[in-house]
Design a protein around this motif. Structure first.
Motif, PDB file in Angstrom:
ATOM      1  N   ALA A 181     106.922  59.178  61.440  1.00 16.99           N
ATOM      2  CA  ALA A 181     106.037  58.270  61.655  1.00 16.99           C
ATOM      3  C   ALA A 181     105.800  57.937  59.939  1.00 16.99           C
ATOM      4  CB  ALA A 181     104.999  58.666  62.308  1.00 16.99           C
ATOM      5  N   LYS A 213     103.878  55.736  56.816  1.00 17.00           N
ATOM      6  CA  LYS A 213     102.934  55.195  56.469  1.00 17.00           C
ATOM      7  C   LYS A 213     102.663  55.250  54.818  1.00 17.00           C
ATOM      8  CE  LYS A 213      97.934  54.597  56.728  1.00 17.00           C
ATOM      9  NZ  LYS A 213      96.374  55.099  57.493  1.00 17.00           N
ATOM     10  N   THR A 232     107.366  52.523  61.147  1.00 17.08           N
ATOM     11  CA  THR A 232     106.098  52.314  60.652  1.00 17.08           C
ATOM     12  C   THR A 232     105.427  51.453  61.799  1.00 17.08           C
ATOM     13  OG1 THR A 232     104.646  51.730  58.723  1.00 17.08           O
ATOM     14  CG2 THR A 232     106.765  50.429  59.410  1.00 17.08           C
ATOM     15  N   MET A 233     104.037  51.450  61.890  1.00 18.69           N
ATOM     16  CA  MET A 233     103.506  50.467  63.018  1.00 18.69           C
ATOM     17  C   MET A 233     102.706  49.334  62.019  1.00 18.69           C
ATOM     18  SD  MET A 233     102.420  53.161  65.821  1.00 18.69           S
ATOM     19  CE  MET A 233     101.578  54.376  64.762  1.00 18.69           C
ATOM     20  N   GLU A 234     103.093  48.100  62.258  1.00 17.40           N
ATOM     21  CA  GLU A 234     102.387  47.059  61.218  1.00 17.40           C
ATOM     22  C   GLU A 234     102.310  45.894  62.136  1.00 17.40           C
ATOM     23  OE1 GLU A 234     101.386  47.347  58.576  1.00 17.40           O
ATOM     24  OE2 GLU A 234     102.109  49.019  57.630  1.00 17.40           O
ATOM     25  N   THR A 235     101.464  45.100  62.300  1.00 15.64           N
ATOM     26  CA  THR A 235     101.145  43.979  63.006  1.00 15.64           C
ATOM     27  C   THR A 235     102.264  42.887  62.431  1.00 15.64           C
ATOM     28  OG1 THR A 235      99.518  43.274  61.151  1.00 15.64           O
ATOM     29  CG2 THR A 235      98.944  44.144  63.249  1.00 15.64           C
ATOM     30  N   ILE A 257     107.726  49.057  64.561  1.00 15.66           N
ATOM     31  CA  ILE A 257     106.857  48.868  65.654  1.00 15.66           C
ATOM     32  C   ILE A 257     105.580  48.061  65.553  1.00 15.66           C
ATOM     33  CG2 ILE A 257     105.789  50.148  67.398  1.00 15.66           C
ATOM     34  CD1 ILE A 257     106.956  52.777  66.258  1.00 15.66           C
ATOM     35  N   ASP A 287      98.885  47.190  65.890  1.00 22.05           N
ATOM     36  CA  ASP A 287      98.179  48.220  64.985  1.00 22.05           C
ATOM     37  C   ASP A 287      98.606  49.708  65.224  1.00 22.05           C
ATOM     38  OD1 ASP A 287      96.641  45.986  64.015  1.00 22.05           O
ATOM     39  OD2 ASP A 287      95.525  46.150  65.773  1.00 22.05           O
ATOM     40  N   ALA A 288      98.368  50.364  63.974  1.00 26.12           N
ATOM     41  CA  ALA A 288      98.808  51.981  64.362  1.00 26.12           C
ATOM     42  C   ALA A 288      98.015  52.399  65.515  1.00 26.12           C
ATOM     43  CB  ALA A 288      98.321  52.756  63.104  1.00 26.12           C
ATOM     44  N   ASP A 289      98.827  53.111  66.289  1.00 26.19           N
ATOM     45  CA  ASP A 289      98.267  53.593  67.669  1.00 26.19           C
ATOM     46  C   ASP A 289      99.217  54.788  68.031  1.00 26.19           C
ATOM     47  OD1 ASP A 289      98.488  53.399  70.896  1.00 26.19           O
ATOM     48  OD2 ASP A 289      96.745  52.950  70.422  1.00 26.19           O
ATOM     49  N   ARG A 324     101.255  54.532  71.360  1.00 23.14           N
ATOM     50  CA  ARG A 324     102.550  53.586  71.215  1.00 23.14           C
ATOM     51  C   ARG A 324     103.619  54.450  70.388  1.00 23.14           C
ATOM     52  NH1 ARG A 324     100.028  49.369  68.681  1.00 23.14           N
ATOM     53  NH2 ARG A 324      99.847  48.275  70.585  1.00 23.14           N
ATOM     54  N   LEU A 325     103.039  55.208  69.417  1.00 20.77           N
ATOM     55  CA  LEU A 325     104.082  56.022  68.584  1.00 20.77           C
ATOM     56  C   LEU A 325     104.618  56.941  69.508  1.00 20.77           C
ATOM     57  CD1 LEU A 325     105.252  56.612  65.860  1.00 20.77           C
ATOM     58  CD2 LEU A 325     103.354  58.496  65.695  1.00 20.77           C
TER      59      LEU A 325
END
Length: 269
Positions: free
Chosen positions: A154, A156, A182-185, A214, A217-219, A222-223
């Motif tokens: 994960a 960031k 990475t989680m990004e909008t 992904i 937002d960071a969640d 979801r990860l």
């Protein structure tokens, strides 16, 4: 880089066999020295019919019970660890989180199962991760093996994530597939460049990784769902939190991962 010393925590109120088997298997894989650890403490106040009081005789009985349990755990540890694995045992009558953090000074990796609510008898995983200064592998519930064939990192662009990436290199080097996500909008140029730099860093260490964004937002949920979709059996993540008076306040993803008992998690701060 490799793990030369692994310390495994045996909780006094849990079945120790799964986590010992998993840690022993890792010690064989990495040719590491394995330290078995267990600790519990007697609460300074005990409950009687008249309320909470200091009661020396009751405390002595509880201490004797703890000593008996620690002896049982040592016997189980020594029976389960193969003779081919270099190992030793250490135990304390002390708060387990603090004692484990101190004992981990001489270790490269801490392995523990889930924690518990009783701070006198169980490790507080969040406090351990943020205070030990060592990567903490929190095993999935009753997991006896960690194959690490597919590992999800994960990502960031932060100090904690960079630390986790470096701390996990021994696992990444032995994985069949490494996915850095990475989680990004929005997937802008900065995000793509960041992931590309991580891929280059890993390639320099002999690890070929693919990258994913992904959306959203960071969640933590979801990860975890993404990890299941790629059949990952290990999530690597930085741990984000800070001290707030006498307790820890965690970021949302970290809080979710600490409570996620269906997958192995390697957390670093």
């Amino acid at each position: 880089m490799s793990y030369k010393t692994i310390i495994v925590n045996l909780a006094v109120d849990a079945n120790p066999a799964p986590v010992v088997k998993l840690a022993a298997e890792l010690a064989q894989r990495f040719e590491a020295h394995l330290i078995g650890f267990a600790a519990a403490d007697v609460p300074p106040l005990v409950s009687t019919g008249e309320g909470l009081v200091y009661e020396g005789e009751v405390m002595q009985v509880e201490r004797a019970e703890i000593e008996k349990r620690l002896a049982e755990l040592r016997d189980i540890f020594e029976k389960l660890v193969p003779g081919s694995v270099s190992s030793e045992w250490t135990q304390y009558i002390c708060g387990p989180t603090r004692a484990l953090g101190l004992s981990a000074r001489s270790a490269d990796l801490i392995v523990t199962a889930e924690g518990g609510e009783d701070v006198f008898r169980a490790v507080d995983v969040g406090s351990l991760v943020l205070g030990a200064g060592r990567p903490v592998l929190v095993t999935a519930g009753n997991a006896e093996h960690l194959l690490g064939k597919t590992v999800l990192v994960a990502w960031k662009d932060s100090r904690e994530a960079r630390r986790a990436l470096s701390d996990s290199l021994p696992f990444l080097a032995k994985a069949n597939e490494v996915v850095v996500a990475t989680m990004e909008t929005e997937s802008g140029e900065d995000v793509r460049n960041s992931l590309a730099d991580v891929a280059v860093f890993l390639e320099q260490h002999g690890v070929i990784a693919r990258t994913e964004v992904i959306a959203g937002d960071a969640d933590g949920n979801r990860l975890a769902a993404f990890a299941r979709s790629i059949h990952a059996d290990l999530i690597v993540s930085g741990a984000y939190g800070h001290s707030r008076l006498r307790e820890w306040a965690f970021g949302g993803v970290t809080r979710t991962l600490i409570g996620e008992s269906n997958i192995n998690r390697l957390l670093s701060n």
